[in-house]
Design a protein around this motif. Structure first.
Motif, PDB file in Angstrom:
ATOM      1  N   LEU A  45      -6.246  -9.174   2.954  1.00 37.36           N
ATOM      2  CA  LEU A  45      -5.165 -10.101   3.336  1.00 37.36           C
ATOM      3  C   LEU A  45      -3.945  -9.296   3.715  1.00 37.36           C
ATOM      4  O   LEU A  45      -3.691  -8.230   3.144  1.00 37.36           O
ATOM      5  CB  LEU A  45      -4.769 -10.997   2.167  1.00 37.36           C
ATOM      6  CG  LEU A  45      -5.816 -11.926   1.595  1.00 37.36           C
ATOM      7  CD1 LEU A  45      -6.390 -11.338   0.323  1.00 37.36           C
ATOM      8  CD2 LEU A  45      -5.189 -13.269   1.296  1.00 37.36           C
ATOM      9  N   ASP A  83     -15.260   0.201  -5.537  1.00 35.36           N
ATOM     10  CA  ASP A  83     -13.904   0.572  -5.130  1.00 35.36           C
ATOM     11  C   ASP A  83     -13.858   1.134  -3.715  1.00 35.36           C
ATOM     12  O   ASP A  83     -12.875   0.933  -2.994  1.00 35.36           O
ATOM     13  CB  ASP A  83     -13.330   1.593  -6.119  1.00 35.36           C
ATOM     14  CG  ASP A  83     -12.155   1.003  -6.890  1.00 35.36           C
ATOM     15  OD1 ASP A  83     -12.131  -0.244  -7.077  1.00 35.36           O
ATOM     16  OD2 ASP A  83     -11.271   1.768  -7.290  1.00 35.36           O
ATOM     17  N   ILE A  86     -13.918  -1.775  -1.350  1.00 34.60           N
ATOM     18  CA  ILE A  86     -12.601  -2.435  -1.407  1.00 34.60           C
ATOM     19  C   ILE A  86     -11.586  -1.669  -0.551  1.00 34.60           C
ATOM     20  O   ILE A  86     -10.838  -2.259   0.226  1.00 34.60           O
ATOM     21  CB  ILE A  86     -12.148  -2.568  -2.877  1.00 34.60           C
ATOM     22  CG1 ILE A  86     -12.971  -3.675  -3.559  1.00 34.60           C
ATOM     23  CG2 ILE A  86     -10.643  -2.836  -2.988  1.00 34.60           C
ATOM     24  CD1 ILE A  86     -12.797  -3.763  -5.053  1.00 34.60           C
ATOM     25  N   ASP A  87     -11.594  -0.344  -0.675  1.00 35.91           N
ATOM     26  CA  ASP A  87     -10.665   0.457   0.130  1.00 35.91           C
ATOM     27  C   ASP A  87     -10.986   0.352   1.619  1.00 35.91           C
ATOM     28  O   ASP A  87     -10.082   0.278   2.451  1.00 35.91           O
ATOM     29  CB  ASP A  87     -10.711   1.929  -0.315  1.00 35.91           C
ATOM     30  CG  ASP A  87      -9.975   2.138  -1.631  1.00 35.91           C
ATOM     31  OD1 ASP A  87      -9.147   1.279  -1.997  1.00 35.91           O
ATOM     32  OD2 ASP A  87     -10.233   3.153  -2.298  1.00 35.91           O
ATOM     33  N   GLY A  90      -9.621  -2.848   2.973  1.00 34.91           N
ATOM     34  CA  GLY A  90      -8.175  -2.717   3.163  1.00 34.91           C
ATOM     35  C   GLY A  90      -7.852  -1.977   4.449  1.00 34.91           C
ATOM     36  O   GLY A  90      -6.951  -2.367   5.211  1.00 34.91           O
ATOM     37  N   GLU A  91      -8.600  -0.907   4.724  1.00 31.46           N
ATOM     38  CA  GLU A  91      -8.375  -0.141   5.952  1.00 31.46           C
ATOM     39  C   GLU A  91      -8.709  -0.976   7.192  1.00 31.46           C
ATOM     40  O   GLU A  91      -7.986  -0.937   8.200  1.00 31.46           O
ATOM     41  CB  GLU A  91      -9.245   1.127   5.952  1.00 31.46           C
ATOM     42  CG  GLU A  91      -8.666   2.265   5.139  1.00 31.46           C
ATOM     43  CD  GLU A  91      -7.215   2.563   5.516  1.00 31.46           C
ATOM     44  OE1 GLU A  91      -6.924   2.679   6.724  1.00 31.46           O
ATOM     45  OE2 GLU A  91      -6.387   2.645   4.603  1.00 31.46           O
ATOM     46  N   PRO A 116      -1.419  -4.376   2.894  1.00 25.28           N
ATOM     47  CA  PRO A 116      -2.621  -5.179   2.667  1.00 25.28           C
ATOM     48  C   PRO A 116      -2.954  -5.314   1.176  1.00 25.28           C
ATOM     49  O   PRO A 116      -2.602  -4.457   0.374  1.00 25.28           O
ATOM     50  CB  PRO A 116      -3.718  -4.394   3.397  1.00 25.28           C
ATOM     51  CG  PRO A 116      -3.224  -3.007   3.482  1.00 25.28           C
ATOM     52  CD  PRO A 116      -1.720  -3.063   3.491  1.00 25.28           C
ATOM     53  N   VAL A 117      -3.624  -6.403   0.869  1.00 23.67           N
ATOM     54  CA  VAL A 117      -4.116  -6.655  -0.489  1.00 23.67           C
ATOM     55  C   VAL A 117      -5.599  -6.975  -0.340  1.00 23.67           C
ATOM     56  O   VAL A 117      -5.982  -7.670   0.597  1.00 23.67           O
ATOM     57  CB  VAL A 117      -3.380  -7.861  -1.110  1.00 23.67           C
ATOM     58  CG1 VAL A 117      -3.961  -8.221  -2.464  1.00 23.67           C
ATOM     59  CG2 VAL A 117      -1.889  -7.590  -1.220  1.00 23.67           C
ATOM     60  N   VAL A 118      -6.428  -6.457  -1.228  1.00 22.96           N
ATOM     61  CA  VAL A 118      -7.861  -6.753  -1.155  1.00 22.96           C
ATOM     62  C   VAL A 118      -8.282  -7.545  -2.389  1.00 22.96           C
ATOM     63  O   VAL A 118      -7.973  -7.162  -3.519  1.00 22.96           O
ATOM     64  CB  VAL A 118      -8.712  -5.471  -1.028  1.00 22.96           C
ATOM     65  CG1 VAL A 118     -10.191  -5.830  -0.906  1.00 22.96           C
ATOM     66  CG2 VAL A 118      -8.270  -4.659   0.176  1.00 22.96           C
ATOM     67  N   VAL A 119      -8.967  -8.657  -2.148  1.00 27.05           N
ATOM     68  CA  VAL A 119      -9.468  -9.508  -3.218  1.00 27.05           C
ATOM     69  C   VAL A 119     -10.978  -9.361  -3.262  1.00 27.05           C
ATOM     70  O   VAL A 119     -11.632  -9.399  -2.217  1.00 27.05           O
ATOM     71  CB  VAL A 119      -9.101 -10.976  -2.948  1.00 27.05           C
ATOM     72  CG1 VAL A 119      -9.718 -11.886  -3.994  1.00 27.05           C
ATOM     73  CG2 VAL A 119      -7.599 -11.148  -2.898  1.00 27.05           C
ATOM     74  N   SER A 120     -11.526  -9.201  -4.458  1.00 24.17           N
ATOM     75  CA  SER A 120     -12.985  -9.178  -4.588  1.00 24.17           C
ATOM     76  C   SER A 120     -13.419 -10.128  -5.687  1.00 24.17           C
ATOM     77  O   SER A 120     -12.653 -10.418  -6.609  1.00 24.17           O
ATOM     78  CB  SER A 120     -13.484  -7.758  -4.867  1.00 24.17           C
ATOM     79  OG  SER A 120     -12.859  -7.224  -6.006  1.00 24.17           O
ATOM     80  N   GLY A 121     -14.632 -10.600  -5.591  1.00 20.41           N
ATOM     81  CA  GLY A 121     -15.153 -11.581  -6.547  1.00 20.41           C
ATOM     82  C   GLY A 121     -16.075 -12.513  -5.794  1.00 20.41           C
ATOM     83  O   GLY A 121     -15.702 -13.032  -4.739  1.00 20.41           O
TER      84      GLY A 121
END
Lengths: 155, 155
Positions: A45, A83, A86-87, A90-91, A116-121
């Motif tokens: 996001l 992780d 997730i990174d 974001g990139e 940016p913010v990264v959401v996981s789930g």
């Protein structure tokens, strides 16, 4: 929100994934419904602020597609979203927004990007809360789906 | 990032929940660890951009606490996180960031806020991807926990 403002995000996403991971996403049908929240397993996001407007952009990936992008981009194939994935998301979010920003800047729409913010789930959903219409654009790939969402107060 | 910059967000969150819902959150111990991702069931996120810096702020609630705030604020007690709870979390995010923005403006730190985004989904995690340190602040309440996260490139 006119199509000139949305298209740069769509083409930027396709360009980034094609160039970085040799992955071609098949665009689905864009939708405007208010209650259509995209569902993904990992999402990037980013907030955007311009002189005339503010908004938010997100790109959600199903786990299978996120791992396939990781595999094609970096040669690694983790069993689940870790992780590194997730990174990477974001990139990708940064690159897609940066690409769209350049195209829009050429057309006279200027904006600045937040971090940016990264959401996981698994199966999380995202709701953009700008006043303007929310555009949701699904993309298909054999490994899984992606959902691009963009929302601006007014353009 | 100095404490003068973080405290307005902490006090603004406590003020908003105390005033709007008569809920007093007990602050826990702030942490700086990079791998400490807050875990919640519903989260509000907002991007921020200032002349010298950019960043992101999020507030995550466990389901029980989100429903308790809904109950105290609006008299409704949904069985789980529904669209009304999601909208309420978006409003709280806006109010907390707006309150912090005013306090920081008085101290000479100016920034603009993007539009809030609300994420829902059991046990989702959030990773802020600014270059600067990430501050994570847990809050305790009988109904559940809340996690405030803030991250700026540099201050």
């Amino acid at each position: 929100m006119n199509v000139d403002f949305v298209n740069p995000f769509l083409s930027s996403l396709q360009n980034v994934l094609s160039m970085m991971a040799q992955i071609d996403l098949q665009p689905g049908k864009p939708a405007l419904k208010k209650d259509d929240r995209a569902r993904g397993d990992v999402s990037g996001l980013i907030g955007m602020i311009g002189p005339q407007t503010k908004g938010s952009f997100s790109i959600s990936f199903e786990e299978g597609l996120a791992i396939e992008i990781m595999h094609k981009m970096l040669g690694e194939k983790p069993a689940s979203i870790d992780d590194d994935v997730i990174d990477m998301v974001g990139e990708i979010t940064n690159m897609v927004t940066g690409g769209a920003k350049r195209i829009l800047g050429d057309k006279g729409f200027e904006f600045n990007m937040a971090s940016p913010v990264v959401v996981s789930g698994m199966n999380h959903t995202i709701k953009h809360r700008s006043d303007g219409p929310r555009i949701i654009m699904p993309f298909n790939h054999a490994a899984g789906k992606a959902f691009l969402e963009i929302c601006f107060d007014k353009v």
